[in-house]
Motif scaffolding. Structure first.
Motif, PDB file in Angstrom:
ATOM      1  N   UNK A 270       0.714  -1.520   0.234  1.00  0.00           N
ATOM      2  CA  UNK A 270       0.011   0.157  -0.158  1.00  0.00           C
ATOM      3  C   UNK A 270       0.417   1.348   0.217  1.00  0.00           C
ATOM      4  N   UNK A 271       1.729   0.905   1.017  1.00  0.00           N
ATOM      5  CA  UNK A 271       2.443   2.591   1.844  1.00  0.00           C
ATOM      6  C   UNK A 271       3.710   2.846   0.489  1.00  0.00           C
ATOM      7  N   UNK A 272       4.149   1.440  -0.526  1.00  0.00           N
ATOM      8  CA  UNK A 272       5.101   1.857  -1.766  1.00  0.00           C
ATOM      9  C   UNK A 272       4.488   2.407  -3.113  1.00  0.00           C
ATOM     10  N   UNK A 273       3.234   1.467  -3.230  1.00  0.00           N
ATOM     11  CA  UNK A 273       2.531   1.907  -4.735  1.00  0.00           C
ATOM     12  C   UNK A 273       1.478   3.152  -4.521  1.00  0.00           C
TER      13      UNK A 273
ATOM     14  N   UNK B  97      -2.553  -9.050   0.294  1.00  0.00           N
ATOM     15  CA  UNK B  97      -3.239 -10.675   0.789  1.00  0.00           C
ATOM     16  C   UNK B  97      -4.797 -10.817   0.585  1.00  0.00           C
ATOM     17  N   UNK B  98      -4.910  -9.193   1.705  1.00  0.00           N
ATOM     18  CA  UNK B  98      -6.635  -9.186   1.803  1.00  0.00           C
ATOM     19  C   UNK B  98      -7.588  -8.978   0.356  1.00  0.00           C
ATOM     20  N   UNK B  99      -7.392  -8.795  -0.552  1.00  0.00           N
ATOM     21  CA  UNK B  99      -7.911  -8.172  -2.033  1.00  0.00           C
ATOM     22  C   UNK B  99      -8.553  -6.751  -1.319  1.00  0.00           C
ATOM     23  N   UNK B 100      -9.850  -6.821  -1.596  1.00  0.00           N
ATOM     24  CA  UNK B 100     -10.818  -6.197  -1.185  1.00  0.00           C
ATOM     25  C   UNK B 100     -11.155  -5.557  -0.199  1.00  0.00           C
ATOM     26  N   UNK B 101     -10.119  -5.766   0.731  1.00  0.00           N
ATOM     27  CA  UNK B 101      -9.983  -5.212   1.857  1.00  0.00           C
ATOM     28  C   UNK B 101      -9.142  -3.700   2.258  1.00  0.00           C
ATOM     29  N   UNK B 102      -7.860  -3.816   1.416  1.00  0.00           N
ATOM     30  CA  UNK B 102      -6.775  -2.652   1.765  1.00  0.00           C
ATOM     31  C   UNK B 102      -7.164  -1.477   0.843  1.00  0.00           C
TER      32      UNK B 102
ATOM     33  N   UNK C 133      -2.181  12.267   2.839  1.00  0.00           N
ATOM     34  CA  UNK C 133      -2.904  11.207   3.687  1.00  0.00           C
ATOM     35  C   UNK C 133      -2.027  10.019   3.610  1.00  0.00           C
ATOM     36  N   UNK C 134      -1.113   9.539   3.601  1.00  0.00           N
ATOM     37  CA  UNK C 134      -0.472   8.665   3.786  1.00  0.00           C
ATOM     38  C   UNK C 134      -0.706   8.492   5.600  1.00  0.00           C
ATOM     39  N   UNK C 135      -0.854   8.768   6.056  1.00  0.00           N
ATOM     40  CA  UNK C 135      -0.738   8.212   7.418  1.00  0.00           C
ATOM     41  C   UNK C 135      -2.011   7.711   7.868  1.00  0.00           C
TER      42      UNK C 135
ATOM     43  N   UNK D 171      -2.599   3.980   8.253  1.00  0.00           N
ATOM     44  CA  UNK D 171      -3.166   3.443   9.514  1.00  0.00           C
ATOM     45  C   UNK D 171      -4.815   3.225   9.693  1.00  0.00           C
ATOM     46  N   UNK D 172      -6.053   3.614   8.474  1.00  0.00           N
ATOM     47  CA  UNK D 172      -6.839   3.171   7.943  1.00  0.00           C
ATOM     48  C   UNK D 172      -7.498   4.203   8.635  1.00  0.00           C
TER      49      UNK D 172
END
Lengths: 268, 303
Positions: free
Chosen positions: A61-64, A138-143, A226-228, A232-233
């Motif tokens: 997520x972060x790298x992307x 790994x969590x597909x749609x949950x991310x 808005x990276x943080x 951290x959702x």
């Protein structure tokens, strides 16, 4: 002889200059180099995520996200800094300005062309990023979260702000200086709260007053980062989002207005 | 005839060198371009031609003096809507096609899309680029770029065309074609102002001419007016049927020389021509030709 002598509308001028600028930029190799490097960063993120056993999806997520941000910002700075210089170097600006258009319209048209390229690049990067997340997390749609969509969108706003800053500098300096100034402003802008903290902790002096003045004057890029929240959702409020968008529009307007003033007085 | 372009007491300075010393590139230049004329602006390289043209198209403002187009300051949008401009080195966006370039500049000239689309075939045909309309400009030759440059200047049918060295770098055929194009444009009612450092090009097609040197206007007026300052008309008479010894003492001839078909004599002044022709006929000579030789602008400017 039936003459056609009319003053063109601002929109028609900006659209025409913007389209020609867009076509010009998409032929620029810098664009593709940045794009390829950014896509490679996705791959680096994937490799890094495989080395992390606790939260591999967060690494992807972060790298992307970083990749989308870097690619948009670099294109905005490097292409934006060179837009006017190219016009002067090739003297194409002479013929354009011999027509009944103002120099400010010319700047606005160049800016629109840059925004077009940034939009295409951002669109491509975002689609690639989301596909990448979907297939490799790994969590597909949950991310996927609302914050993620906002974060990606704000990188687009940030790139437009950076583009307008680069164009502003290019009205009175060279391509390399414009790029350096823009990157400098960006680096200060993403750490503005740290600088403000420094100001608050420093004893009263001329340096502190100057620093305080600069933190007010320089654009605050933390509004677009808005990276943080993504990592951290955390939720992004509508108030924050709308104020950040308005802030971005304000900075863009100021930069373009100043660029219009500077180009008006520039010797061609 | 009313003037479409007036340059009034224009001076232009720029700063150069380490100490930013002020350099005067135009020194009180005044000239007036009559409507519907072909105006040649002559001068050697570095004389200030392009600087003055930049003032005319509103790219720069004069340090002193005024440049007016139809009575309006040349930097105003109204003035610029009345002119078309071809730069000295016609650099355009190379990725555009000929047609794309015309659409771009047509829009910047205030034309509607339909107007542009109907004008494009006409201007492309006028400059002879119909076949290359879909070719990218990076594939154009120097001559083709010059022509597409003229086409973009023409697209909105301006009253005044300002062409900066339109024939530079072209081969003799290309120069001839551009000259013919300029004459035909003037025939359609455009006023053409063009700069050049090649005197015969200007002499061949211009009604009016101005000569600038080191930023100073040396002269301005009609081509005929300039030529009339070039001394008496000379006539070259070619004849046969008389020997050199018969005519060698005739004082009317400035010079005589033999050629394979007979002899050639040069006579100065119109009144002497009739006299010489009568005398030659009386001596039994056969007149092959009598060609008036007028002095060229080149001769005049050399003086």
């Amino acid at each position: 002889m039936k003459t056609i002598q009319k003053i063109p509308s601002i929109w028609a001028v900006c659209r025409a200059i913007g389209w020609v600028t867009f076509l010009e930029i998409v032929r620029d190799k810098v664009l593709y180099n940045v794009l390829v490097c950014s896509l490679l960063l996705f791959g680096v993120g994937l490799l890094a995520s495989r080395l992390n056993f606790l939260s591999p999806d967060r690494v992807i997520l972060d790298f992307g996200l970083m990749s989308v941000g870097i690619s948009s910002s670099l294109i905005a700075v490097f292409v934006g800094s060179g837009l006017l210089a190219e016009e002067f170097k090739r003297r194409t600006i002479y013929v354009a300005l011999s027509h009944p258009i103002s120099r400010a319209q010319f700047i606005l048209g160049k800016f629109l062309g840059l925004v077009g390229v940034l939009a295409v690049n951002w669109g491509l990067m975002t689609i690639s990023y989301f596909l990448f997340l979907f297939f490799f997390s790994l969590e597909r749609l949950n991310v996927f979260s609302v914050s993620l969509f906002w974060a990606v969108f704000f990188y687009f706003i940030q790139s437009i702000v950076l583009g307008s800053i680069a164009i502003l500098f290019s009205t009175f300096s060279t391509t390399s200086l414009s790029a350096s100034f823009s990157i400098g402003i960006y680096l200060v802008g993403i750490n503005i709260s740290q600088v403000q903290l420094l100001v608050a902790r420093s004893p009263a002096s001329f340096g502190r007053s100057l620093l305080s003045f600069l933190t007010t004057l320089l654009p605050n890029f933390e509004h677009f980062n808005l990276g943080i929240q993504v990592t951290y959702g955390l939720p992004v409020s509508w108030q924050f989002a709308s104020l950040s968008i308005l802030y971005g529009l304000f900075v863009i307007t100021m930069c373009l207005a100043l660029a219009g003033v500077f180009i008006q007085n520039r010797e061609v | 005839m009313a003037a479409i372009l007036d340059v009034i007491e224009v001076e232009q300075f720029f700063r150069a060198g380490f100490w930013l010393k002020q350099v005067k590139v135009l020194k009180g230049v005044s000239l007036s371009v009559p409507s519907r004329s072909i105006f040649g602006f002559l001068g050697p390289n570095g004389a200030g031609k392009t600087t003055l043209i930049h003032l005319m198209i509103g790219l720069k403002k004069p340090s002193r003096g005024r440049v007016l187009i139809s009575g309006v300051d040349s930097s105003s949008l109204f003035a610029r809507s009345k002119m078309g401009y071809l730069p000295e080195r016609p650099y355009f966006h190379e990725h555009l096609t000929g047609e794309g370039l015309l659409k771009y500049y047509g829009t910047l000239s205030g034309m509607k899309r339909l107007q542009i689309l109907s004008r494009i075939p006409k201007v492309l045909s006028a400059v002879g680029l119909t076949a290359a309309r879909r070719l990218e400009l990076k594939k154009y030759s120097k001559g083709m770029l010059q022509r597409i440059g003229i086409a973009q200047a023409l697209i909105h049918q301006p009253e005044l065309l300002i062409l900066d060295e339109p024939m530079s770098g072209l081969d003799p055929l290309g120069r001839k074609e551009i000259r013919e194009l300029i004459v035909s444009l003037a025939g359609e009612g455009h006023t053409v102002f063009f700069s050049s450092h090649v005197i015969p090009d200007v002499e061949a097609i211009c009604d009016q001419v101005a000569w600038i040197q080191k930023g100073e206007l040396m002269g301005c007026g009609s081509v005929e007016g300039f030529l009339s300052k070039g001394g008496p008309l000379r006539t070259e008479i070619e004849f046969t049927g008389v020997s050199r010894s018969q005519i060698s003492h005739w004082s009317e001839f400035t010079s005589i020389r033999e050629n394979p078909t007979g002899m050639q004599g040069l006579v100065e002044g119109q009144e002497r021509v009739n006299l010489i022709l009568t005398r030659l006929l009386q001596e039994g000579a056969q007149i092959l030709s009598a060609i008036p030789i007028r002095p060229s602008l080149e001769d005049l400017f050399k003086k």
